[in-house]
Motif scaffolding. Sequence first.
Motif, PDB file in Angstrom:
ATOM      1  N   SER A   2       4.642 -13.423   5.073  1.00 59.02           N
ATOM      2  CA  SER A   2       4.565 -14.069   6.390  1.00 59.02           C
ATOM      3  C   SER A   2       5.924 -14.158   7.067  1.00 59.02           C
ATOM      4  CB  SER A   2       3.973 -15.474   6.255  1.00 59.02           C
ATOM      5  OG  SER A   2       2.657 -15.415   5.774  1.00 59.02           O
ATOM      6  N   TYR A   3       6.950 -14.577   6.315  1.00 64.78           N
ATOM      7  CA  TYR A   3       8.235 -14.870   6.931  1.00 64.78           C
ATOM      8  C   TYR A   3       9.291 -13.784   6.718  1.00 64.78           C
ATOM      9  CZ  TYR A   3       6.257 -19.489   7.613  1.00 64.78           C
ATOM     10  OH  TYR A   3       5.447 -20.530   8.005  1.00 64.78           O
ATOM     11  N   VAL A   4       9.153 -12.991   5.663  1.00 63.62           N
ATOM     12  CA  VAL A   4      10.147 -11.942   5.419  1.00 63.62           C
ATOM     13  C   VAL A   4       9.752 -10.645   6.105  1.00 63.62           C
ATOM     14  CG1 VAL A   4      11.321 -10.568   3.651  1.00 63.62           C
ATOM     15  CG2 VAL A   4      10.823 -12.987   3.226  1.00 63.62           C
ATOM     16  N   PHE A   5       8.455 -10.253   5.963  1.00 60.72           N
ATOM     17  CA  PHE A   5       8.014  -8.976   6.534  1.00 60.72           C
ATOM     18  C   PHE A   5       7.225  -9.138   7.827  1.00 60.72           C
ATOM     19  CE2 PHE A   5       7.921  -8.385   1.822  1.00 60.72           C
ATOM     20  CZ  PHE A   5       9.046  -7.587   1.739  1.00 60.72           C
ATOM     21  N   GLY A   6       6.799 -10.350   8.126  1.00 61.79           N
ATOM     22  CA  GLY A   6       5.907 -10.566   9.262  1.00 61.79           C
ATOM     23  C   GLY A   6       6.415 -10.036  10.588  1.00 61.79           C
ATOM     24  N   GLY A   7       7.695 -10.203  10.867  1.00 58.21           N
ATOM     25  CA  GLY A   7       8.228  -9.791  12.158  1.00 58.21           C
ATOM     26  C   GLY A   7       8.370  -8.295  12.332  1.00 58.21           C
ATOM     27  N   SER A   8       8.260  -7.533  11.263  1.00 52.83           N
ATOM     28  CA  SER A   8       8.419  -6.074  11.361  1.00 52.83           C
ATOM     29  C   SER A   8       7.102  -5.322  11.213  1.00 52.83           C
ATOM     30  CB  SER A   8       9.390  -5.592  10.270  1.00 52.83           C
ATOM     31  OG  SER A   8       8.916  -5.923   8.989  1.00 52.83           O
ATOM     32  N   MET A   9       5.998  -6.021  11.005  1.00 53.43           N
ATOM     33  CA  MET A   9       4.696  -5.385  10.834  1.00 53.43           C
ATOM     34  C   MET A   9       3.991  -5.235  12.175  1.00 53.43           C
ATOM     35  SD  MET A   9       4.296  -4.624   7.665  1.00 53.43           S
ATOM     36  CE  MET A   9       4.807  -5.064   5.994  1.00 53.43           C
ATOM     37  N   ASN A  10       3.461  -4.047  12.420  1.00 51.10           N
ATOM     38  CA  ASN A  10       2.766  -3.758  13.675  1.00 51.10           C
ATOM     39  C   ASN A  10       1.262  -3.890  13.450  1.00 51.10           C
ATOM     40  OD1 ASN A  10       1.532  -2.490  15.933  1.00 51.10           O
ATOM     41  ND2 ASN A  10       3.435  -1.391  16.353  1.00 51.10           N
ATOM     42  N   VAL A  11       0.656  -4.828  14.144  1.00 49.28           N
ATOM     43  CA  VAL A  11      -0.789  -5.039  14.059  1.00 49.28           C
ATOM     44  C   VAL A  11      -1.357  -5.042  15.473  1.00 49.28           C
ATOM     45  CG1 VAL A  11      -2.634  -6.591  13.354  1.00 49.28           C
ATOM     46  CG2 VAL A  11      -0.583  -6.389  11.952  1.00 49.28           C
ATOM     47  N   GLY A  12      -2.195  -4.065  15.759  1.00 48.01           N
ATOM     48  CA  GLY A  12      -2.798  -3.995  17.089  1.00 48.01           C
ATOM     49  C   GLY A  12      -1.794  -3.786  18.196  1.00 48.01           C
ATOM     50  N   GLY A  13      -0.681  -3.104  17.895  1.00 45.95           N
ATOM     51  CA  GLY A  13       0.321  -2.817  18.912  1.00 45.95           C
ATOM     52  C   GLY A  13       1.319  -3.930  19.138  1.00 45.95           C
ATOM     53  N   ASP A  72      -2.013  -1.915   8.455  1.00 45.54           N
ATOM     54  CA  ASP A  72      -3.118  -1.227   9.108  1.00 45.54           C
ATOM     55  C   ASP A  72      -3.257   0.165   8.495  1.00 45.54           C
ATOM     56  OD1 ASP A  72      -4.976  -0.090  10.738  1.00 45.54           O
ATOM     57  OD2 ASP A  72      -3.828  -0.300  12.595  1.00 45.54           O
ATOM     58  N   SER A  73      -4.424   0.476   7.941  1.00 50.65           N
ATOM     59  CA  SER A  73      -4.611   1.774   7.301  1.00 50.65           C
ATOM     60  C   SER A  73      -4.482   2.933   8.292  1.00 50.65           C
ATOM     61  CB  SER A  73      -5.987   1.836   6.616  1.00 50.65           C
ATOM     62  OG  SER A  73      -7.029   1.665   7.569  1.00 50.65           O
ATOM     63  N   GLY A  74      -4.596   2.647   9.587  1.00 50.25           N
ATOM     64  CA  GLY A  74      -4.428   3.687  10.601  1.00 50.25           C
ATOM     65  C   GLY A  74      -3.020   4.244  10.652  1.00 50.25           C
ATOM     66  N   THR A  83      -0.913   8.200   6.162  1.00 46.72           N
ATOM     67  CA  THR A  83      -1.212   9.620   6.293  1.00 46.72           C
ATOM     68  C   THR A  83      -2.724   9.813   6.138  1.00 46.72           C
ATOM     69  OG1 THR A  83      -0.837   9.919   3.931  1.00 46.72           O
ATOM     70  CG2 THR A  83       1.033  10.308   5.396  1.00 46.72           C
ATOM     71  N   PRO A  84      -3.307  10.870   6.742  1.00 45.53           N
ATOM     72  CA  PRO A  84      -4.774  11.021   6.746  1.00 45.53           C
ATOM     73  C   PRO A  84      -5.425  10.947   5.369  1.00 45.53           C
ATOM     74  CG  PRO A  84      -3.782  12.548   8.285  1.00 45.53           C
ATOM     75  CD  PRO A  84      -2.650  11.904   7.555  1.00 45.53           C
ATOM     76  N   TRP A  85      -4.872  11.635   4.365  1.00 47.96           N
ATOM     77  CA  TRP A  85      -5.520  11.646   3.048  1.00 47.96           C
ATOM     78  C   TRP A  85      -5.458  10.270   2.383  1.00 47.96           C
ATOM     79  CZ3 TRP A  85      -2.888  10.405  -1.405  1.00 47.96           C
ATOM     80  CH2 TRP A  85      -1.481  10.417  -1.345  1.00 47.96           C
ATOM     81  N   LEU A  86      -4.343   9.558   2.605  1.00 52.39           N
ATOM     82  CA  LEU A  86      -4.217   8.232   2.013  1.00 52.39           C
ATOM     83  C   LEU A  86      -5.096   7.230   2.748  1.00 52.39           C
ATOM     84  CD1 LEU A  86      -2.658   6.843  -0.268  1.00 52.39           C
ATOM     85  CD2 LEU A  86      -0.913   6.208   1.406  1.00 52.39           C
ATOM     86  N   ARG A  87      -5.216   7.410   4.057  1.00 53.55           N
ATOM     87  CA  ARG A  87      -6.076   6.525   4.834  1.00 53.55           C
ATOM     88  C   ARG A  87      -7.533   6.673   4.396  1.00 53.55           C
ATOM     89  NH1 ARG A  87      -7.022   6.421  11.442  1.00 53.55           N
ATOM     90  NH2 ARG A  87      -8.469   4.654  11.411  1.00 53.55           N
ATOM     91  N   HIS A  88      -7.947   7.897   4.083  1.00 49.84           N
ATOM     92  CA  HIS A  88      -9.318   8.123   3.637  1.00 49.84           C
ATOM     93  C   HIS A  88      -9.598   7.358   2.339  1.00 49.84           C
ATOM     94  CE1 HIS A  88     -13.120  10.266   3.407  1.00 49.84           C
ATOM     95  NE2 HIS A  88     -12.875  10.525   2.131  1.00 49.84           N
ATOM     96  N   ILE A  89      -8.627   7.375   1.421  1.00 49.07           N
ATOM     97  CA  ILE A  89      -8.777   6.627   0.165  1.00 49.07           C
ATOM     98  C   ILE A  89      -8.851   5.129   0.443  1.00 49.07           C
ATOM     99  CG2 ILE A  89      -7.647   6.033  -2.020  1.00 49.07           C
ATOM    100  CD1 ILE A  89      -6.465   8.849  -2.039  1.00 49.07           C
ATOM    101  N   ALA A  90      -7.950   4.657   1.325  1.00 45.03           N
ATOM    102  CA  ALA A  90      -7.907   3.224   1.643  1.00 45.03           C
ATOM    103  C   ALA A  90      -9.209   2.757   2.294  1.00 45.03           C
ATOM    104  CB  ALA A  90      -6.722   2.927   2.548  1.00 45.03           C
ATOM    105  N   ASP A  91      -9.770   3.572   3.190  1.00 50.93           N
ATOM    106  CA  ASP A  91     -10.987   3.176   3.895  1.00 50.93           C
ATOM    107  C   ASP A  91     -12.199   3.089   2.979  1.00 50.93           C
ATOM    108  OD1 ASP A  91      -9.598   2.975   6.244  1.00 50.93           O
ATOM    109  OD2 ASP A  91     -10.262   4.895   7.063  1.00 50.93           O
ATOM    110  N   TRP A  92     -12.214   3.873   1.905  1.00 49.54           N
ATOM    111  CA  TRP A  92     -13.340   3.850   0.968  1.00 49.54           C
ATOM    112  C   TRP A  92     -13.060   2.996  -0.265  1.00 49.54           C
ATOM    113  CZ3 TRP A  92     -18.261   5.585   1.556  1.00 49.54           C
ATOM    114  CH2 TRP A  92     -18.507   6.365   2.692  1.00 49.54           C
ATOM    115  N   ASN A  93     -11.947   2.322  -0.249  1.00 47.40           N
ATOM    116  CA  ASN A  93     -11.583   1.423  -1.339  1.00 47.40           C
ATOM    117  C   ASN A  93     -12.470   0.169  -1.272  1.00 47.40           C
ATOM    118  OD1 ASN A  93     -10.353  -0.354  -3.119  1.00 47.40           O
ATOM    119  ND2 ASN A  93      -8.284   0.072  -2.417  1.00 47.40           N
ATOM    120  N   PRO A  94     -13.150  -0.215  -2.358  1.00 47.39           N
ATOM    121  CA  PRO A  94     -13.980  -1.440  -2.339  1.00 47.39           C
ATOM    122  C   PRO A  94     -13.192  -2.676  -1.924  1.00 47.39           C
ATOM    123  CG  PRO A  94     -14.379  -0.188  -4.346  1.00 47.39           C
ATOM    124  CD  PRO A  94     -13.208   0.462  -3.662  1.00 47.39           C
ATOM    125  N   PHE A  95     -11.933  -2.708  -2.311  1.00 49.27           N
ATOM    126  CA  PHE A  95     -11.058  -3.818  -1.946  1.00 49.27           C
ATOM    127  C   PHE A  95     -10.902  -3.894  -0.430  1.00 49.27           C
ATOM    128  CE2 PHE A  95      -6.839  -5.710  -1.322  1.00 49.27           C
ATOM    129  CZ  PHE A  95      -6.920  -6.833  -2.132  1.00 49.27           C
TER     130      PHE A  95
END
Length: 283
Positions: free
Chosen positions: A59-70, A211-213, A216-228
């Motif tokens: 929340s406080y260390v990485f939060g300001g550098s993460m891009n979520v929804g632009g 954001d999985s978007g 990279t495409p192949w890694l995003r495909h794995i992430a999107d089908w991950n049960p987690f």
Amino acid sequence: MTAVTDVAPTAAPKGVGGIGQSVRDSLVVARRNLIRMTRIPEMIIFGLIQPIMFVVLFSYVFGGSMNVGGTTDSAVYREFLMAGIFAQTVTFATAGAGAGIADDMHKGLIDRFRSLPMARGAVLTGRTLADLVQTALTLLVLAVVALLVGWRTHTSLGEVLGAFALLLLLGYAFTWIGALIGLSVRTPEAATSGGLIWLFPVTFVSNAFVDSGQMTPWLRHIADWNPFSATVQASRELFGNPGVVDSSAWPMQHPVWASLIWSVLIIAVFRTLAVRKYRNATA
């Protein structure tokens, strides 16, 4: 004259129906494990420290550098993050479950249970139910911490409770994986290591923290089908937290159903394997 005394044969005790006996035995074992947990409060305390550290650090260390929804607004990222932290917390309980079962095996407790007239799957079911109760308490405390750092929900109470139910169901499903690992290794240390090795890629190759978007495409495909990932996305939708997914993957389009299907499937497969392993296990 010899007197002959007829002795009526002792009637065998009536057995309890299969399902009824299994439920009763499972609850007895669960009670035993819960009592044990209350006598070792360090188990609960240490189980809370790690997720709280993750909340603060992300929340406080990485939060300001993460891009979520632009946007890189840290407040937006905190709401995006919490579903992932909740899911990570319930799944990391798997390592503890596996270590506990391995410890029981190492001490010969499992052999003693196997010698008793009880349902074969009751020992493992009771253990996993006790772990589920402990996970629920941890999740409750973590939710309070999340509220303190700025996390908020924007939906009805029923939807919020539904999200927590999905999270606990995923945690219970993964606990059966931990049970199988605990029965397959020789020491609690090996169970802990084995329980964490596969959890890190499962939790980090997902949409939990980024954001999985942006992958990279192949890694995003794995992430999107991950049960987690399915449970994380379902929780975000039910919480009303940010995390719009631009993905055509079915689990991301129907995350609630995907989460339910994945969790039930994992329970069905790994419970069967764990009970079979338990039947053949030797100390």
